[in-house]
Design an enzyme around this catalytic site. Structure first.
Site, short mmCIF file in Angstrom:
data_model
loop_
_atom_site.label_atom_id
_atom_site.label_comp_id
_atom_site.label_asym_id
_atom_site.label_seq_id
_atom_site.Cartn_x
_atom_site.Cartn_y
_atom_site.Cartn_z
N GLY A 1 3.06 97.90 43.81
CA GLY A 1 3.11 98.82 42.69
C GLY A 1 1.73 99.10 42.10
N GLY A 2 1.70 99.31 40.80
CA GLY A 2 0.45 99.63 40.13
C GLY A 2 -0.59 98.55 40.25
N GLY B 1 -25.24 119.28 62.47
CA GLY B 1 -25.09 118.86 61.09
C GLY B 1 -25.04 117.35 60.94
N ALA B 2 -24.56 116.66 61.96
CA ALA B 2 -24.50 115.20 61.89
C ALA B 2 -25.90 114.60 61.81
CB ALA B 2 -23.76 114.65 63.10
#
Length: 526
Positions: free
Chosen positions: A181-182, A416-417
């Site tokens: 859960g949280g 771009g890498a």
């Protein structure tokens, strides 16, 4: 155990009250023997056994060990044990102060209530004020249902403090049991998460809820076990077979980190000569750009005594992120690994690298980037799942980093890498390359097919023309000194001198000072 009331008359002496205190502490330390047996039967250590493994012997000082809950409904008034299911305090790791809180699963299943949360809040505030790392040993059943909204508010206070301390003191979460859960969001907000196989799980909604909502059937380990988070989700930075092995590695990691963002990482005297030649690198890295090799071997050859501490080794293994020492000083290595998917950058590798770069920058750890990258991974799946914004995370992290930054192109660096892997153009302090480097928009074969497509298609012997044009492109635009001649590479270095060059360069950059523009904070791509 409830605190014994003070007696009256002649028995009410200071010594008597000291004896009463000792008895309370004894029973608290001993705990419920049957609950201890059940914990051991599950293959799990008790809370104080874990703390003893984490901290230097005899160094632990407990805080608020006598605190108890004040809930009165749903049977809670009958059980008010001292400590309220969490042990908090501080000690040392290799002589340096570390704060720790640890859930005690034997008490209310380690579930968090108002008093439990207040103890954690107190400790987190102390860690931030003292400027020392915070380690949480998690083994709890989530929010204490009997205390309702006060338990939920307790988690909110933890999350807020996790966020406030982010980049201020190192925060390490060790998962030694369930975290559902949280409660799972606190570890997710920390710098590192470590898990133990079979005994630790993390998920927002458990298998029963998943089955009820989606019809899918899955076990707890299949949904949120250690190996799932170490290889699929990327939540866990490391996974171990035993608690002892896990906590020993946490100690090792702490030895590599500064206590806070105002300090440098501790320096160790190295017996590994700074000028040690790296002859082995000539054989480790093949000259042909398409042949594979393992980048781990390169890092081990460069680092002091071949030792390094890798994070996320099982997730996005095409990018290696690891801490090591060079001449005794801690550095963060970010490196493409041609042994996995040719070292390509993809969504997961970009996010892994971005997080690591941000951590190193926050805690004054210099960055060394070893580049051998063919580009970003092409594909519909990558584009539809956001390679643009998620790849930009790595770019943003590097551009924003002010620690010393050195990039070294070992072999290929395309498109771009190449830019994203801490090139000179995005702010690397020094850009170096080996004589085998090929830096270009793309590989020679692909470039020739684009630039000379019409000529090749119209030729009587297309393959001969293609081969000639590939050779010309490689010779004119991809030779090892092309980038250096244009000032985009500071120097082309002999691979055998890699270690000594990096050490000398980092020594020169040690006093580097760089300021970012005045702003509240940036808005990184998410």
């Amino acid at each position: 155990m409830s605190a014994a009331p003070a007696t009256t008359g002649t028995e009410d002496t200071l010594q008597h009250r000291v004896d009463t205190l000792r008895e309370i502490r004894r029973t608290t330390l001993e705990g419920d023997l049957e609950a201890t047996r059940r914990q051991h039967d599950k293959g799990k250590l008790t809370v104080r056994e874990r703390i003893a493994l984490l901290l230097d012997k005899g160094s632990f000082t407990e805080v608020e060990g006598l605190r108890r809950h004040r809930a009165t409904g749903f049977g809670m008034e009958a059980r008010r044990p001292s400590g309220d299911g969490v042990v908090t305090g501080w000690g040392t790791v290799e002589g340096r102060t570390v704060f720790v809180y640890a859930h005690d699963f034997r008490v209310f299943g380690g579930a968090l209530g108002e008093a439990h949360a207040a103890k954690i809040h107190k400790l987190m505030d102390l860690a931030e004020a003292a400027g020392a790392p915070l380690v949480s040993l998690n083994d709890g059943a989530g929010a204490r249902i009997q205390e309702g909204v006060t338990a939920l508010a307790g988690y909110g206070g933890i999350f807020r403090r996790n966020t406030r301390a982010s980049g201020v003191v190192p925060q390490i979460s060790v998962m030694l049991g369930p975290c559902a859960g949280g409660a799972a969001y606190s570890p997710a907000l920390t710098d590192f998460v470590f898990m133990v196989r079979d005994t630790s799980q993390m998920f927002i909604t458990g298998p029963d809820v998943v089955k009820a909502v989606t019809g899918e059937e899955i076990t707890q380990n299949g949904l949120g076990g250690a190996d799932v988070h170490a290889t699929v989700s990327g939540v866990a930075h490391g996974v171990y077979d035993s608690e002892e092995e896990c906590l020993e590695d946490v100690r090792h990691l702490l030895s590599l980190l500064p206590s806070n963002n105002r300090e440098l990482a501790p320096v160790e005297v190295s017996g590994d000569p700074a000028e040690r030649p790296n002859d082995r690198l000539l054989d480790l890295v093949p000259l042909e750009p398409g042949r594979v090799y393992d980048m781990h071997a390169v890092i081990e050859e460069i680092a002091d005594d071949g030792v390094h501490f890798e994070v996320h080794p099982g997730w996005a293994p095409n990018l290696v992120c690891t801490l090591a020492r060079l001449d005794g000083h801690v550095v963060g290595f970010v490196a493409n690994n041609p042994a996995v998917s040719a070292g390509v950058l993809d969504i997961e590798a970009s996010e892994k690298g971005a997080r690591f770069v941000q951590f190193c920058d926050a805690f004054n750890i210099p960055l060394v980037t070893l580049v051998d990258v063919p580009g970003f991974l092409p594909g519909v799946d990558q584009e539809h799942h956001g390679i643009i914004r998620r790849g930009a995370k790595l770019l943003y992290a590097y551009c924003n980093a002010t620690v010393p930054r050195i990039s070294l192109v070992l072999r290929k660096a395309y498109g771009g890498a190449y830019i994203v892997m801490d090139s000179r153009s995005i702010g690397a302090d020094l850009a170096l390359a080996w004589p085998a480097n090929e830096i270009a928009v793309m590989g020679a074969e692909g470039a020739a097919n684009v630039v000379f497509r019409r000529e090749i298609n119209a030729a009587d012997d297309p393959e001969a023309v293609r081969a000639r044009r590939i050779a010309e492109y490689r010779e004119q635009l991809m030779h090892p000194y092309y980038a250096a001649e244009r000032g985009l590479v500071d120097d082309v270095v002999d691979p055998r001198e890699t270690r000594s060059v990096l050490i000398r360069s980092l020594h020169m950059l040690r006093a580097k000072h760089a300021d970012l523009p005045a702003r509240k904070h940036g808005n990184p791509p998410q």
